[in-house]
Design an enzyme around this catalytic site. Sequence first.
Site, PDB file in Angstrom:
ATOM      1  N   LYS A 186      -1.716  11.224  -8.841  1.00  0.00           N
ATOM      2  CA  LYS A 186      -2.360   9.959  -8.429  1.00  0.00           C
ATOM      3  C   LYS A 186      -1.575   9.440  -7.228  1.00  0.00           C
ATOM      4  O   LYS A 186      -0.413   9.060  -7.340  1.00  0.00           O
ATOM      5  CB  LYS A 186      -2.300   8.947  -9.584  1.00  0.00           C
ATOM      6  CG  LYS A 186      -3.452   7.980  -9.656  1.00  0.00           C
ATOM      7  CD  LYS A 186      -3.576   7.020  -8.510  1.00  0.00           C
ATOM      8  CE  LYS A 186      -2.625   5.847  -8.637  1.00  0.00           C
ATOM      9  NZ  LYS A 186      -2.656   4.982  -7.421  1.00  0.00           N
ATOM     10  N   GLU A 224      11.538   6.873 -10.981  1.00  0.00           N
ATOM     11  CA  GLU A 224      12.324   6.593  -9.763  1.00  0.00           C
ATOM     12  C   GLU A 224      11.860   5.233  -9.266  1.00  0.00           C
ATOM     13  O   GLU A 224      10.738   5.108  -8.780  1.00  0.00           O
ATOM     14  CB  GLU A 224      12.051   7.657  -8.689  1.00  0.00           C
ATOM     15  CG  GLU A 224      12.444   9.061  -9.071  1.00  0.00           C
ATOM     16  CD  GLU A 224      13.944   9.292  -9.064  1.00  0.00           C
ATOM     17  OE1 GLU A 224      14.713   8.343  -8.780  1.00  0.00           O
ATOM     18  OE2 GLU A 224      14.342  10.429  -9.347  1.00  0.00           O
ATOM     19  N   CYS A 239      13.360   2.750  -0.839  1.00  0.00           N
ATOM     20  CA  CYS A 239      13.926   2.335  -2.127  1.00  0.00           C
ATOM     21  C   CYS A 239      15.441   2.219  -2.037  1.00  0.00           C
ATOM     22  O   CYS A 239      16.043   1.436  -2.734  1.00  0.00           O
ATOM     23  CB  CYS A 239      13.527   3.322  -3.209  1.00  0.00           C
ATOM     24  SG  CYS A 239      13.856   5.016  -2.747  1.00  0.00           S
ATOM     25  N   GLU A 289      14.271  -7.101  -4.119  1.00  0.00           N
ATOM     26  CA  GLU A 289      13.958  -6.011  -3.198  1.00  0.00           C
ATOM     27  C   GLU A 289      12.879  -6.512  -2.229  1.00  0.00           C
ATOM     28  O   GLU A 289      11.729  -6.724  -2.619  1.00  0.00           O
ATOM     29  CB  GLU A 289      13.431  -4.812  -3.993  1.00  0.00           C
ATOM     30  CG  GLU A 289      13.236  -3.588  -3.138  1.00  0.00           C
ATOM     31  CD  GLU A 289      12.677  -2.401  -3.920  1.00  0.00           C
ATOM     32  OE1 GLU A 289      11.774  -2.592  -4.742  1.00  0.00           O
ATOM     33  OE2 GLU A 289      13.168  -1.280  -3.695  1.00  0.00           O
TER      34      GLU A 289
END
Length: 546
Positions: free
Chosen positions: A237, A313, A347, A444
């Site tokens: 996906k 992750e 990330c 973040e």
Amino acid sequence: MAARKLSSLLSVSSSAAAASLRTFGRFSGAGRSISRFSTSVATQEAINSTLKAEEPISPPIEIDHTQLLINGQFVDSASGKTFPTFDPRTGDVIAHVAEGDTEDVNGAVDAARKAFEQGPWPRMTAYERCRIILRCADLLEKHIEDVAALETWDNGKPYEQALNIELPMVIRTFRYYAGWADKIHGLTIPADGQFHVQTLHEPYGVTGLIIPWNFPLLLYSWKVAPSLACGNTIVLKTAEQTPLSALYVSKLFHEAGLPPGVLNVVSGYGATAGAALSSHMDVDKLSFTGSTVTGKIILGLAAKSNLKPVTLELGGKSPFIVCEDADVDKAVELAHNALFFNQGQCCVAGSRTFVHERVYDEFVEKAKARALKRIVGDPFKKGVEQGPQIDDAQFNKILKYIKSGIESGATLESGGVRHGSKGYYVQPTVFSDVQDDMLIAKDEIFGPVQSISKYKNLDEVIQRANATPFGLAAGVFTQNIDTANTLTRALKAGTVWVNCYDVFDATIPFGGFKMSGQGREKGIYGLTSFLQVKAVVTPLKNPAWL
Ligand SMILES: NC(=O)c1ccc[n+]([C@@H]2O[C@H](COP(=O)([O-])OP(=O)(O)OC[C@H]3O[C@@H](n4cnc5c(N)ncnc54)[C@H](O)[C@@H]3O)[C@@H](O)[C@H]2O)c1
């Protein structure tokens, strides 16, 4: 495929906007007395006037694949629905892509199951599997310019970055895991008693892979290549923001000889297609890359359905620590790239820059000057370092964080506003005097916003660097081996880069401590996450030895 070569486009002379940015960078770097807000406004005006004069470069690629890829065929979604994918440079629609939902995921999982249970894939020799992955790497190398153009168009990342950094890494990852296919083996174990005991390292079966938009093909390669090398089948996906490049490369896998049903691609949204895959009762293993919030949802869906194992992750808020003995010029350049690479949408972005008080003022001055020199513009243009953010949601989120940084009392050194008047460009933004309790130091941001904080000693910076729920990566910049050793052991992060950053070789394991993830990708660790171990115990009659 109409594939005009990019080289001609890239030779377009460097943009007036970039030139004015560079000029302005030198000018303002010389005088800190200029008001910080007027810095932003003046830069903004210069850029606006030049951007208006320039139309976005026409991407040198046509979109051939927008359907779902199920059982080796491109097909429409069961509902017939499509969704738009956008050009981040303008907000215009690039293409309408088939929108997969539960029914399509079910069809894709059925195809993957059939390919695993009845198809040739798990029954061909490991060397044959190896050669298919290698052939796909060769095909990708052949079509590298087309694929890089797709990646840039859909994502907004600089074309030179896609072409020269990311796609070579994708190809390398394919070849690395192709090489593992015929080197996967178990053990014989000298257990107590008269038994022959062995372990078989087996593929799980059907693997569900869910990836984000920031490195669409690189993260595709980190999951697809090891899953295939181990003999699994796949339902992938993609992120709804960047569905295009995975369809192209998955087609190449079929050209390379991958049997139908082994690699199925369902484009669509997370809450529908992603959730259907995560909660599917016939998916044996999930591997997810994305935000920590979504990771928690996916873990819950896996637990509530068939308790499939999940590799995660997730997000990060990585410290970059500049020690008192650092060469400031080098530290500034490294810290700049650690944060601003890929528009700050990494990330592992070094989003908390901790600088020792002895070198702090010099560092801030130079970090500001470097940010002002950063070349922002059309990512298809040669020399551009920073393109647009992925979409309006991220763009607005970043501007809100910048506002919160200003309101909470951090010092805005550069940037702080949008770049240009259309698309999702944000000026490279640097804050100094950032305190640990400010939102910009905790959340973040996933954008081009560098936050610089001052520290006094190692114990203090270790405590502050670790005071976060995340633990993905950290950077250490020092010339002292003892300081480096102290920090690398004390920092709670899955990767610590010393005097370097963003080194992502296919052989190096990658993953997070704490809420940055579970499990590892890349290297041999990434391989084992797609294998399960079976112990086989057989009685021995009259063994010659035990
Ligand atoms: N640790 C890593 O290796 C790594 C690498 C890249 C990005 N990231 C993280 O990814 C995030 C940015 O990506 P994003 O905004 O696309 O993340 P996201 O979590 O919103 O989306 C990631 C993927 O999950 C899907 N998804 C969303 N909701 C879902 C649901 N309810 N069920 C199943 N699937 C769902 C999305 O459609 C997309 O394909 C950042 O937090 C970043 O740190 C982590």
